[in-house]
Design a protein around this motif. Structure first.
Motif, short mmCIF file in Angstrom:
data_model
loop_
_atom_site.label_atom_id
_atom_site.label_comp_id
_atom_site.label_asym_id
_atom_site.label_seq_id
_atom_site.Cartn_x
_atom_site.Cartn_y
_atom_site.Cartn_z
N ALA A 75 -21.69 24.49 116.20
CA ALA A 75 -22.34 23.59 115.26
C ALA A 75 -23.73 23.22 115.78
O ALA A 75 -23.96 23.20 116.98
CB ALA A 75 -21.50 22.35 115.07
N PHE A 76 -24.63 22.92 114.86
CA PHE A 76 -26.00 22.57 115.24
C PHE A 76 -26.55 21.57 114.24
O PHE A 76 -26.03 21.41 113.14
CB PHE A 76 -26.89 23.82 115.29
CG PHE A 76 -26.96 24.54 113.97
CD1 PHE A 76 -27.96 24.24 113.06
CD2 PHE A 76 -26.03 25.51 113.63
CE1 PHE A 76 -28.04 24.88 111.84
CE2 PHE A 76 -26.10 26.15 112.41
CZ PHE A 76 -27.10 25.85 111.52
N VAL A 77 -27.63 20.90 114.65
CA VAL A 77 -28.30 19.93 113.78
C VAL A 77 -29.43 20.62 113.04
O VAL A 77 -30.28 21.26 113.67
CB VAL A 77 -28.85 18.75 114.61
CG1 VAL A 77 -29.65 17.81 113.72
CG2 VAL A 77 -27.71 18.00 115.29
N ALA A 78 -29.45 20.53 111.72
CA ALA A 78 -30.51 21.15 110.93
C ALA A 78 -31.84 20.47 111.23
O ALA A 78 -31.90 19.26 111.47
CB ALA A 78 -30.19 21.04 109.44
N ASN A 87 -21.53 22.76 104.98
CA ASN A 87 -21.32 22.94 106.41
C ASN A 87 -20.18 23.91 106.70
O ASN A 87 -20.26 24.69 107.66
CB ASN A 87 -21.02 21.59 107.08
CG ASN A 87 -22.28 20.79 107.33
OD1 ASN A 87 -23.03 21.06 108.27
ND2 ASN A 87 -22.54 19.80 106.49
N ALA A 88 -19.16 23.88 105.86
CA ALA A 88 -18.06 24.84 106.05
C ALA A 88 -18.54 26.27 105.79
O ALA A 88 -18.16 27.20 106.49
CB ALA A 88 -16.90 24.48 105.12
N PRO A 93 -13.79 22.56 110.45
CA PRO A 93 -13.46 21.51 109.47
C PRO A 93 -13.80 20.10 109.96
O PRO A 93 -14.31 19.28 109.20
CB PRO A 93 -11.96 21.68 109.27
CG PRO A 93 -11.70 23.12 109.56
CD PRO A 93 -12.65 23.48 110.65
N LEU A 94 -13.53 19.82 111.25
CA LEU A 94 -13.80 18.49 111.78
C LEU A 94 -15.30 18.20 111.79
O LEU A 94 -15.74 17.11 111.39
CB LEU A 94 -13.25 18.36 113.20
CG LEU A 94 -13.43 16.99 113.87
CD1 LEU A 94 -12.73 15.91 113.04
CD2 LEU A 94 -12.89 17.01 115.29
N VAL A 95 -16.09 19.18 112.22
CA VAL A 95 -17.55 18.99 112.25
C VAL A 95 -18.10 18.90 110.83
O VAL A 95 -18.99 18.08 110.56
CB VAL A 95 -18.23 20.15 113.03
CG1 VAL A 95 -19.74 20.10 112.86
CG2 VAL A 95 -17.86 20.07 114.50
#
Length: 266
Positions: free
Chosen positions: A1-4, A36-37, A43-45
């Motif tokens: 996961a990453f921050v846009a 995001n999925a 799923p949690l992120v």
């Protein structure tokens, strides 16, 4: 996961939620979760990022609606200041939640880095895009019909904004020349701020923001100086400063005109 590095939907969502009500927050949560999925987040992120986005919009909209003396037509300087305060507060809370979801440990160096990136991406997007929807969808946005001369002036100004926007943000770096100085847009935006209402200013800012982000992603324009990440941050800060400054100039102009009318009538 990453921050846009940029998140335009936050700006759109803030404007729409403020105008239409909090009933849209559930739809925003579901939409962000799905996005995001689809990009591969767990799923949690996905749920955590959706909660952070929704929290940012909800807090900012609540402050503008209930806690701050805000009117969506941006014709008072306090409206501009209230808008900035609401965006900063909402983005900060959303960034904190996003960093908790992504990193967890607040003592980890990545925690503050992730929170800062989220805060910039969401906050700057709200500042650049929300005013367009706030001013154009608000019930207070109605204005008098423009004269032919006024429409012609707006057409000329719009052409200049489009031309300078292309040259500053979308031209190849080797062809920029004088337009490598992004400040060349300042006279055009000052013209718009002093002669037209915030609806026009916000439309120009939205147009320039889209051009600026596109240019940064393509490696074009005055901000194509290094990595895409740095270019996106710099260009969004630039657009946010221009947006706040232009809206403030317009608001002060309206306040001065209102005071002059009150003195004449008094």
């Amino acid at each position: 996961a990453f921050v846009a590095l940029f998140w335009i939907p936050s700006g759109v969502a803030l404007g729409v939620v403020y105008i239409s009500g909090r009933s849209l927050l559930a739809a925003i949560f579901l939409a962000v979760t799905l996005v995001n999925a689809l990009v591969g987040s767990t799923p949690l992120v996905s749920l955590g990022f959706a909660a952070a986005n929704t929290l940012s919009v909800a807090v900012a909209a609540q402050l503008l609606s209930r806690k701050l003396s805000f009117q969506a037509d941006f014709r008072r300087s306090r409206d501009v200041l209230s808008f900035v305060i609401a965006v900063v507060a909402g983005s900060a809370l959303g960034a904190l939640l996003a960093a908790i979801v992504l990193v967890g440990d607040p003592f980890n160096r990545a925690f503050s880095h992730s929170a800062f990136q989220w805060f910039l991406a969401e906050g700057l997007s709200m500042i650049a895009f929300a005013p367009f929807y706030l001013t154009n969808l608000s019930r207070r946005s109605a204005t008098r019909r423009w004269s032919a001369r006024r429409r012609l002036e707006c057409a000329v100004l719009t052409s200049l904004v489009c031309l300078f926007g292309y040259l500053v943000f979308l031209e190849r770096p080797e062809n920029l020349g004088f337009f490598s100085r992004a400040a060349v847009l300042l006279p055009v935006l000052l013209w718009a701020a002093l002669r037209f209402d915030p609806r026009v200013i916000s439309a120009y800012i939205k147009l320039l923001a889209v051009a600026a982000v596109t240019g940064a992603l393509l490696g074009r324009g005055a901000f194509a100086l290094g990595s895409i990440a740095n270019d996106l941050i710099e260009v969004q800060v630039y657009i946010a400063i221009f947006c706040i400054s232009s809206l403030m100039i317009t608001a002060v102009s309206y306040e001065r005109a209102r005071l002059a009318r009150e003195r004449e009538e008094g």
